[in-house]
Design a protein around this motif. Sequence first.
Motif, PDB file in Angstrom:
ATOM      1  N   ASN A  61      13.890   7.841   5.065  1.00  0.00           N
ATOM      2  CA  ASN A  61      14.142   8.549   6.325  1.00  0.00           C
ATOM      3  C   ASN A  61      12.967   8.443   7.289  1.00  0.00           C
ATOM      4  N   VAL A  62      11.769   8.437   6.759  1.00  0.00           N
ATOM      5  CA  VAL A  62      10.585   8.267   7.616  1.00  0.00           C
ATOM      6  C   VAL A  62      10.623   6.900   8.285  1.00  0.00           C
ATOM      7  N   LEU A  63      10.948   5.867   7.533  1.00  0.00           N
ATOM      8  CA  LEU A  63      11.038   4.517   8.104  1.00  0.00           C
ATOM      9  C   LEU A  63      12.166   4.417   9.122  1.00  0.00           C
ATOM     10  N   LYS A  64      13.294   5.016   8.805  1.00  0.00           N
ATOM     11  CA  LYS A  64      14.460   4.964   9.693  1.00  0.00           C
ATOM     12  C   LYS A  64      14.174   5.643  11.033  1.00  0.00           C
ATOM     13  N   ASP A  65      13.374   6.702  11.000  1.00  0.00           N
ATOM     14  CA  ASP A  65      13.101   7.485  12.204  1.00  0.00           C
ATOM     15  C   ASP A  65      11.691   7.282  12.760  1.00  0.00           C
ATOM     16  N   GLN A  66      11.111   6.108  12.542  1.00  0.00           N
ATOM     17  CA  GLN A  66       9.752   5.856  13.022  1.00  0.00           C
ATOM     18  C   GLN A  66       9.599   6.172  14.503  1.00  0.00           C
ATOM     19  N   THR A  67       8.504   6.822  14.839  1.00  0.00           N
ATOM     20  CA  THR A  67       8.177   7.108  16.234  1.00  0.00           C
ATOM     21  C   THR A  67       7.809   5.815  16.952  1.00  0.00           C
ATOM     22  N   TYR A  68       7.045   4.969  16.292  1.00  0.00           N
ATOM     23  CA  TYR A  68       6.611   3.675  16.830  1.00  0.00           C
ATOM     24  C   TYR A  68       7.384   2.607  16.070  1.00  0.00           C
ATOM     25  N   LYS A  69       8.571   2.282  16.564  1.00  0.00           N
ATOM     26  CA  LYS A  69       9.470   1.357  15.880  1.00  0.00           C
ATOM     27  C   LYS A  69       8.781   0.025  15.626  1.00  0.00           C
ATOM     28  N   THR A  70       8.912  -0.445  14.403  1.00  0.00           N
ATOM     29  CA  THR A  70       8.302  -1.711  14.022  1.00  0.00           C
ATOM     30  C   THR A  70       9.304  -2.557  13.255  1.00  0.00           C
ATOM     31  N   LYS A  71       9.022  -3.838  13.198  1.00  0.00           N
ATOM     32  CA  LYS A  71       9.846  -4.767  12.431  1.00  0.00           C
ATOM     33  C   LYS A  71       9.261  -4.838  11.021  1.00  0.00           C
ATOM     34  N   ASN A  72       9.985  -5.455  10.138  1.00  0.00           N
ATOM     35  CA  ASN A  72       9.507  -5.747   8.792  1.00  0.00           C
ATOM     36  C   ASN A  72       9.057  -4.501   8.045  1.00  0.00           C
ATOM     37  N   ILE A  73       9.938  -3.514   7.965  1.00  0.00           N
ATOM     38  CA  ILE A  73       9.624  -2.320   7.195  1.00  0.00           C
ATOM     39  C   ILE A  73      10.420  -2.340   5.892  1.00  0.00           C
ATOM     40  N   VAL A  74       9.773  -1.909   4.823  1.00  0.00           N
ATOM     41  CA  VAL A  74      10.369  -1.959   3.495  1.00  0.00           C
ATOM     42  C   VAL A  74      10.175  -0.601   2.831  1.00  0.00           C
ATOM     43  N   CYS A  75      11.239  -0.065   2.287  1.00  0.00           N
ATOM     44  CA  CYS A  75      11.153   1.190   1.557  1.00  0.00           C
ATOM     45  C   CYS A  75      10.819   0.870   0.102  1.00  0.00           C
ATOM     46  N   CYS A  76       9.599   1.207  -0.291  1.00  0.00           N
ATOM     47  CA  CYS A  76       9.158   0.985  -1.664  1.00  0.00           C
ATOM     48  C   CYS A  76       7.876   1.777  -1.905  1.00  0.00           C
ATOM     49  N   SER A  77       7.479   1.847  -3.132  1.00  0.00           N
ATOM     50  CA  SER A  77       6.226   2.495  -3.501  1.00  0.00           C
ATOM     51  C   SER A  77       5.109   1.468  -3.370  1.00  0.00           C
ATOM     52  N   GLY A  78       4.084   1.773  -2.571  1.00  0.00           N
ATOM     53  CA  GLY A  78       2.973   0.832  -2.374  1.00  0.00           C
ATOM     54  C   GLY A  78       3.472  -0.464  -1.791  1.00  0.00           C
ATOM     55  N   SER A  79       3.307  -1.537  -2.581  1.00  0.00           N
ATOM     56  CA  SER A  79       3.827  -2.840  -2.164  1.00  0.00           C
ATOM     57  C   SER A  79       4.636  -3.461  -3.297  1.00  0.00           C
ATOM     58  N   ASP A  80       5.235  -2.591  -4.128  1.00  0.00           N
ATOM     59  CA  ASP A  80       5.968  -3.046  -5.312  1.00  0.00           C
ATOM     60  C   ASP A  80       7.050  -4.083  -5.028  1.00  0.00           C
ATOM     61  N   ALA A  81       7.671  -4.025  -3.857  1.00  0.00           N
ATOM     62  CA  ALA A  81       8.781  -4.931  -3.544  1.00  0.00           C
ATOM     63  C   ALA A  81       8.316  -6.244  -2.922  1.00  0.00           C
ATOM     64  N   LEU A  82       7.021  -6.402  -2.717  1.00  0.00           N
ATOM     65  CA  LEU A  82       6.514  -7.564  -1.981  1.00  0.00           C
ATOM     66  C   LEU A  82       5.803  -8.567  -2.888  1.00  0.00           C
ATOM     67  N   VAL A 123      -0.975  -2.738  -4.902  1.00  0.00           N
ATOM     68  CA  VAL A 123      -1.429  -3.702  -3.892  1.00  0.00           C
ATOM     69  C   VAL A 123      -2.398  -4.760  -4.419  1.00  0.00           C
ATOM     70  N   ILE A 124      -2.987  -4.553  -5.582  1.00  0.00           N
ATOM     71  CA  ILE A 124      -4.016  -5.485  -6.065  1.00  0.00           C
ATOM     72  C   ILE A 124      -3.511  -6.932  -6.117  1.00  0.00           C
ATOM     73  N   ASN A 125      -2.259  -7.134  -6.478  1.00  0.00           N
ATOM     74  CA  ASN A 125      -1.721  -8.501  -6.549  1.00  0.00           C
ATOM     75  C   ASN A 125      -1.290  -9.046  -5.195  1.00  0.00           C
ATOM     76  N   ASN A 126      -1.359  -8.222  -4.157  1.00  0.00           N
ATOM     77  CA  ASN A 126      -0.968  -8.664  -2.815  1.00  0.00           C
ATOM     78  C   ASN A 126      -2.161  -8.956  -1.907  1.00  0.00           C
ATOM     79  N   ILE A 127      -3.368  -8.788  -2.421  1.00  0.00           N
ATOM     80  CA  ILE A 127      -4.558  -9.063  -1.610  1.00  0.00           C
ATOM     81  C   ILE A 127      -4.894 -10.544  -1.735  1.00  0.00           C
ATOM     82  N   ALA A 128      -4.907 -11.227  -0.607  1.00  0.00           N
ATOM     83  CA  ALA A 128      -5.217 -12.658  -0.585  1.00  0.00           C
ATOM     84  C   ALA A 128      -6.680 -12.890  -0.957  1.00  0.00           C
TER      85      ALA A 128
END
Length: 177
Positions: A61-82, A123-128
């Motif tokens: 719901n927080v993502l759906k109702d963002q005040t500053y609408k952005t692209k590429n939003i993902v509902c997940c814990s941390g970066s688990d889905a990325l 996020v540790i596995n997502n840091i380049a």
Amino acid sequence: MQTKFLKNEEYPPSEDTFFIVKNIENEKGNFALDVGSGSGYLTKLLSENFTFVVGTDINFNVLKDQTYKTKNIVCCSGSDALKIKFDFIVCNLPYLATDEILDVATDGGTDGFEIPKKIFDSVINNIAENGKFVFVTSSLSDYQKLIHYAQKLGLQTRIVAKKKLFFEELILVEASN
């Protein structure tokens, strides 16, 4: 830097967010991630200087109702889905030391470490290679424990900035690969 979106009077960003902005607004690169995107404020800011930006939040719901609408939003814990490697990751951690977790946006659990640890593990596995993970914590939590945990994960850490508030001190930490 053009920052007209930064002036939304109805829902102004928190003191934590302004503290982060002041210290990351000149970061540049290809891929950036805002963990706990919330209002979208930092995600939007990052999109000015990065080619591809993703914002995640555990609350749909927080993502759906963002005040500053952005692209590429993902509902997940941390970066688990990325599975992307990011040059830059930012997170306003839920750092409050609490006996129980009632609000995942603010409560960090025991020593303010429990929930931040889960975010670090995510996020540790997502840091380049040569990437940065910048996070905000507080004197109200055991921030040294967080710093030591980041080091245990193989990241080099340094405190970038501190800001005294009435009842706490905000601490911005950079952990890099």
